[in-house]
Design an enzyme around this catalytic site. Structure first.
Site: not given
Lengths: 264, 205
Positions: A145, A132-134
């Protein structure tokens, strides 16, 4: 309780290995460069795990990625996760045949839960690493994102992670786009977004510039592993030195003998 | 070293197992042919995924009978991860499924009560206490780190079986040895030199 882990992440873009800063990529070198500067058969002994991601910004060449994966993982007897653009079960199987033990999934987590469930049915949930890219928006709120950090997911990051908690995955790779490649340390505030009953291991990523940052991450109770994708900060015997310093601190990392123990 | 057959039944990281065994100098081959398995002197049963699916696949191909046949003819068998669980009597992943029954223990999930806040899957390197006289651990320290990734486990008290143990909220069987039958819940092929030393012990048996 397993020991905490140090993970090295390699970013691959169509035959090259990349340095990423806030998700902008800079080419560092191809597989030959990597072999020369990071002898993986040796380096792998300084890390607990290797992650290889295809982050190609143009059209992905899946076959070439698999070939590259096979090359960099040869002689590496540590766990290896791979991913980037995996859209079919067959692609996941192909990565497993090319040296991976676990599959990293990202975009599909948010728009194709059925695919994630199918992967888990086939490979087991423990085989899936949810990446998970934050990134913080203008008001400082975290958003998720996807698609190499190009597209925001609707809703708050907290809601996205609560939904993700319902999916059959084995680990979470939590990456800060704001800290990515900056070398200013991890963004521990991301951990506050996790639901209180979060139950799978968490890998913290994005921002480690040196072993002290890793120490900060490893010291957090919610964190099971820290990752770095900084190809240049840990070049040569950088990973080995970082591990040694962390163990001197002392962090209770896993130990194993040098490879010459295998000589008859 | 005798030739090693790595059993391919569609579940598992065959390549990793194969390259570790070859790295150690053994001749190794992947097979899904029951006849080769039945005749083999040394077998590795790898496996990642669901117990039920794995047993279904072994039964459908006749590999379950071939493994029994080989073991009765004194072949040395090493089950890795799911491969070790399949040696047990019953698996409870995805409903109850009968296992190969070579080790007298069932395979259950870690239950939330016994975990005391620990995470599942149990992922990472954990210290394994080698049972006195465990042949797989010859030459290794009494406690060594091995890489685990699993949500199900065998309880460690198993009759007529040498059990090396690990702990994740509760003690569980990290490795079993019963005559010519061996199993590791961890992945020796992913456990750096500790794992290579253990695999070499198996190859030298």
């Amino acid at each position: 309780m397993p020991r905490k882990r140090i993970i090295f992440t390699l970013l691959h873009d169509r035959g090259n290995f990349m340095l990423s800063r806030n998700f902008r990529l800079q080419r560092v070198g191809n597989a030959d460069w990597l072999e020369k500067n990071y002898n993986f058969a040796e380096i792998a002994f300084a890390i607990d795990e290797l992650i290889v991601l295809d982050v190609s910004r143009g059209e992905r060449n899946f076959a070439a990625f698999c070939t590259c994966l096979e090359r960099v993982t040869r002689g590496c007897f540590a766990p290896i996760a791979a991913g980037g653009g995996v859209r079919t079960v067959e692609q996941a199987r192909q990565l497993l045949r090319s040296g991976a033990d676990k599959i990293v999934v990202n975009s599909a987590l948010h728009h194709d839960g059925a695919f994630i469930r199918r992967l888990a049915e086939d490979l087991g949930r423990q085989c899936l690493v949810a990446s998970v890219d934050l990134k913080r928006d203008a008001s400082g709120e975290f958003r998720v994102w996807i698609e190499n950090g190009a597209t925001p997911v609707e809703g708050s990051a907290r809601d996205c992670l609560a939904r993700l908690a319902q999916l059959p995955v084995g680990e979470l790779y939590l990456n800060s786009m704001d800290h990515d490649g900056t070398g200013r340390g991890y963004d521990a505030a991301m951990l506050d977004l996790l639901p209180p009953d979060w139950s799978i291991p968490v890998i913290l990523a994005g921002g480690a510039g040196n072993h002290l940052h890793m120490a900060e991450g490893l010291g957090l109770p919610q964190v099971d592993a820290v990752a770095t994708a900084h190809l240049l900060n840990f070049v040569g015997n950088g990973l080995e030195n970082a591990r040694r310093r962390l163990m001197e601190m002392p962090f209770d990392l896993a130990t194993w003998p040098q490879r010459d123990c295998l000589k008859p | 070293m005798p030739q090693v057959f790595v059993i391919d039944y569609g579940m598992g990281n065959i390549l990793s197992v194969l390259s570790a065994v070859r790295f150690l100098g053994a001749t190794a081959e992947v097979t899904s042919d029951p006849e080769s398995v039945a005749r083999a002197a040394k077998l590795i049963l790898p496996g990642v995924g669901s117990f039920r699916r794995a047993m279904e696949s072994l039964r459908a191909s006749g590999l379950d009978r071939a493994i029994h046949h080989a073991v009765h003819n004194d072949a040395k068998l090493l089950g890795i991860c799911l491969g070790m669980q399949l040696l047990g009597t019953v698996g409870t992943e995805d409903g109850e499924t009968e296992g190969l029954g070579l080790v007298n223990q069932r395979v259950d999930a870690f239950s939330p009560g016994e975990l005391a806040g620990r995470k599942v899957p149990h992922i990472g390197f954990s210290p394994v206490k080698a049972a006195p006289g465990a042949r797989l651990f010859a030459g290794l320290p009494a406690e060594a780190d091995f890489y685990f990734v699993h949500s199900y486990r065998m309880a460690p008290d198993i009759p007529d079986t040498v059990v090396s143990s690990c702990e994740h909220g509760v003690p569980f069987a990290a490795a079993v040895e019963k005559g010519n039958i061996f199993g590791t819940q961890f992945h020796p092929e992913k456990s750096q030199t500790n794992g290579l030393l253990l695999l070499r012990n198996f190859l030298r048996l």
